[in-house]
Design an enzyme around this catalytic site. Structure first.
Site, PDB file in Angstrom:
ATOM      1  N   HIS A  38       0.750  -1.182   0.141  1.00  0.00           N
ATOM      2  CA  HIS A  38      -0.097   0.026  -0.023  1.00  0.00           C
ATOM      3  C   HIS A  38       0.774   1.130   0.159  1.00  0.00           C
ATOM      4  O   HIS A  38       0.093   2.275  -0.020  1.00  0.00           O
ATOM      5  CB  HIS A  38      -1.028  -0.026   1.221  1.00  0.00           C
ATOM      6  CG  HIS A  38      -0.417   0.209   2.496  1.00  0.00           C
ATOM      7  ND1 HIS A  38       0.277  -0.750   3.354  1.00  0.00           N
ATOM      8  CD2 HIS A  38       0.019   1.410   3.221  1.00  0.00           C
ATOM      9  CE1 HIS A  38       1.047  -0.041   4.210  1.00  0.00           C
ATOM     10  NE2 HIS A  38       0.579   1.298   4.342  1.00  0.00           N
TER      11      HIS A  38
HETATM   12  C1  UD1 Z   1      -1.708   5.427   6.000  1.00  0.00           C
HETATM   13  C2  UD1 Z   1      -0.560   5.990   6.485  1.00  0.00           C
HETATM   14  C3  UD1 Z   1       0.426   4.717   6.503  1.00  0.00           C
HETATM   15  C4  UD1 Z   1      -0.051   3.570   7.091  1.00  0.00           C
HETATM   16  C5  UD1 Z   1      -1.413   3.141   6.411  1.00  0.00           C
HETATM   17  C6  UD1 Z   1      -2.214   2.110   6.790  1.00  0.00           C
HETATM   18  C7  UD1 Z   1       0.072   8.283   6.309  1.00  0.00           C
HETATM   19  C8  UD1 Z   1       0.785   9.422   5.708  1.00  0.00           C
HETATM   20  N1  UD1 Z   1       0.060   7.073   5.898  1.00  0.00           N
HETATM   21  O1  UD1 Z   1      -1.700   5.100   4.525  1.00  0.00           O
HETATM   22  O2  UD1 Z   1       1.632   4.859   7.238  1.00  0.00           O
HETATM   23  O3  UD1 Z   1       1.022   2.559   6.806  1.00  0.00           O
HETATM   24  O4  UD1 Z   1      -2.428   4.348   6.541  1.00  0.00           O
HETATM   25  O5  UD1 Z   1      -3.277   1.619   6.185  1.00  0.00           O
HETATM   26  O6  UD1 Z   1      -0.758   8.764   7.329  1.00  0.00           O
HETATM   27  N2  UD1 Z   1      -9.112   5.101   1.973  1.00  0.00           N
HETATM   28  C9  UD1 Z   1     -10.414   4.470   1.745  1.00  0.00           C
HETATM   29  N3  UD1 Z   1     -10.848   3.818   2.889  1.00  0.00           N
HETATM   30  C10 UD1 Z   1     -10.348   4.054   4.286  1.00  0.00           C
HETATM   31  C11 UD1 Z   1      -9.115   4.612   4.248  1.00  0.00           C
HETATM   32  C12 UD1 Z   1      -8.437   5.344   2.919  1.00  0.00           C
HETATM   33  O7  UD1 Z   1     -10.839   4.364   0.781  1.00  0.00           O
HETATM   34  O8  UD1 Z   1     -11.018   3.634   5.366  1.00  0.00           O
HETATM   35  C13 UD1 Z   1      -8.608   5.541   0.718  1.00  0.00           C
HETATM   36  C14 UD1 Z   1      -8.355   7.173   0.926  1.00  0.00           C
HETATM   37  O9  UD1 Z   1      -9.599   7.647   0.275  1.00  0.00           O
HETATM   38  C15 UD1 Z   1      -7.281   7.493   0.092  1.00  0.00           C
HETATM   39  C16 UD1 Z   1      -6.361   6.190   0.281  1.00  0.00           C
HETATM   40  O10 UD1 Z   1      -7.276   5.092   0.721  1.00  0.00           O
HETATM   41  O11 UD1 Z   1      -7.317   7.581  -1.186  1.00  0.00           O
HETATM   42  C17 UD1 Z   1      -5.013   6.355   1.080  1.00  0.00           C
HETATM   43  O12 UD1 Z   1      -5.530   6.701   2.489  1.00  0.00           O
HETATM   44  P1  UD1 Z   1      -4.857   7.475   3.636  1.00  0.00           P
HETATM   45  O13 UD1 Z   1      -5.054   7.437   4.958  1.00  0.00           O
HETATM   46  O14 UD1 Z   1      -4.483   8.799   2.805  1.00  0.00           O
HETATM   47  O15 UD1 Z   1      -3.466   6.874   3.436  1.00  0.00           O
HETATM   48  P2  UD1 Z   1      -2.770   5.400   3.313  1.00  0.00           P
HETATM   49  O16 UD1 Z   1      -2.245   4.997   2.236  1.00  0.00           O
HETATM   50  O17 UD1 Z   1      -3.976   4.461   4.197  1.00  0.00           O
END
Ligand code: UD1
Length: 387
Positions: free
Chosen positions: A202
């Protein structure tokens, strides 16, 4: 209640780290706790199911910040958390890991003069292109207490000029949760009795570049030709995969799945012949479990998993990934050891330090902010009475 402690969680890996500390602090009389969820992760299978399985009460407050760019997400947490923490008025705030919620909450508290403790401090990948590395560096600079999971964390903090009195080597809280949940996880049977490889990816560096993601999927498909591959897909990865699969068609030997709850995923890790990942926490969990792990990154902020554990860094080299996977699947496994203090008792050690440090002065009021503050932005849906 003489000592109020506020925990801030936001993203999937935070819950396993907060759960054991909330439990350990609950055993100390005179401690009241408030759990704030920023809402960085909001899908049921990225958040609620973890609270259920880990036996945590629902968060007292959910800021519901949701997705956005790093600036938007971090800024939203900062502006929504500030009035909440003023109202809760904790003696100390505890932040976890390296996600955007961690730095945002730490920044708010440090400006308000509220002490902040960082659990999982001192880890460094030395790669500032990773958003998490920026979060780690800045959080550790502004926190008052730093709890490290391994000795390399202490070395890194000393090099950055952090006073040694602030730093406590306590061990790994994620392993506390793993140790507690292992028996329960064994009630969950893997989806097939066949040998399999487990994959999670991820990191932006792996999943936002579609050409690279496509090439990785091809390599996984080749590995899957020998031993089937199970791949629970993070929402961030799903977006890229949809585009890759629309172009290149289905991959036959890789079974794509929704993100899994904690217990089901732990059951899969224990049964896997090999884990391929770019997650920090999974490098640690496989080291503890003695399961071979190949990490598709150039660096790791968890070097102890390579030096002592079962982890091998394969970098951005897909030939190496395939080669090492074949070696492991043919029985040439790296033997590992469990690092010091990864014994299921890290949270107890943290709780001792927090209670000892903050109880004696708990009757003093937390300094009031010098800035004018808006009325709290949360309504009834965001607020439930604190425990
Ligand atoms: C975040 C953390 C990372 C951690 C990871 C675990 C930061 C900078 N990164 O990355 O360190 O290892 O979480 O999962 O904080 N999304 C959904 N549903 C959700 C959550 C996210 O659809 O419940 C989508 C969001 O819309 C976004 C993408 O996933 O487009 C990324 O989510 P985001 O929280 O920005 O960062 P992660 O890549 O999950």
């Amino acid at each position: 209640m003489s000592l109020r402690i506020c925990h801030v969680v936001g993203a999937r890996p935070n819950y396993m780290k907060a759960a054991p500390l909330v439990r350990a602090l609950a055993k100390h009389s005179g401690v009241g706790q408030t759990v704030v969820h920023t809402g960085q992760h909001y899908d049921f299978n990225m958040s609620d199911v973890f609270f259920q399985q880990l036996g945590m009460s629902e968060p007292d407050i959910n800021l519901q910040v949701g997705s956005g760019t790093h600036a938007q997400q971090t800024a939203a947490i900062i502006s929504l958390f500030e009035p909440v923490v003023i109202k809760v008025s904790p003696r100390v705030v505890v932040v976890y890991g390296d996600v955007n919620s961690t730095i945002a909450a730490a920044l708010v508290c440090s400006k308000l003069g509220i002490p902040v403790a960082h659990v999982e401090a001192g880890l460094r990948s030395f790669d500032r292109t990773m958003p998490e590395e920026i979060n780690r560096l800045l959080t550790d600079q502004i926190c008052d207490l730093l709890f490290t999971p391994s000795a390399d964390g202490n070395t890194n903090l000393a090099r950055e000029g952090v006073a040694s009195e602030k730093v406590h080597l306590v061990g790994n809280v994620m392993i506390d949760t793993l140790v507690r949940m292992l028996p329960k996880s064994r009630e969950h049977k893997p989806p097939s009795s066949e040998r399999f490889v487990l994959v999670t990816l991820h990191r932006p560096s792996n999943v936002d570049d579609l050409q690279w993601l496509g090439a990785m999927l091809e390599t996984l498909d080749k590995i899957g030709g020998d031993t089937p591959v199970l791949f629970p897909v993070h929402p961030r990865t799903q977006k890229g995969l949809n585009q890759v699969l629309a172009k290149s068609g289905a991959c036959k030997h890789v079974r794509l799945m929704d993100p899994l709850p904690y217990l089901e995923f732990l059951a899969l890790q224990q049964a896997a012949a090999l884990v391929i990942t770019d997650s920090g926490g999974i490098q640690e969990e496989t080291t503890f479990l003695g399961i071979p792990c190949l990490t598709v990154r150039e660096n790791t902020e968890r070097p102890v998993t390579v030096e002592l554990g079962t982890n091998i860094l394969v970098g951005r080299d897909l030939n190496r990934l395939q080669y090492e996977a074949q070696r492991i699947l043919s029985g040439k496994r790296k033997k590992g050891q469990i690092p010091e203090f990864w014994d299921g008792r890290a949270a107890e050690r943290i709780a001792e330090v927090l209670v000892e440090r903050y109880s004696e002065r708990a009757d003093r009021l937390v300094p009031k902010p010098s800035v004018a503050t808006r009325p709290p932005a949360w309504g009834p849906s965001r607020w439930r009475p604190s425990r």
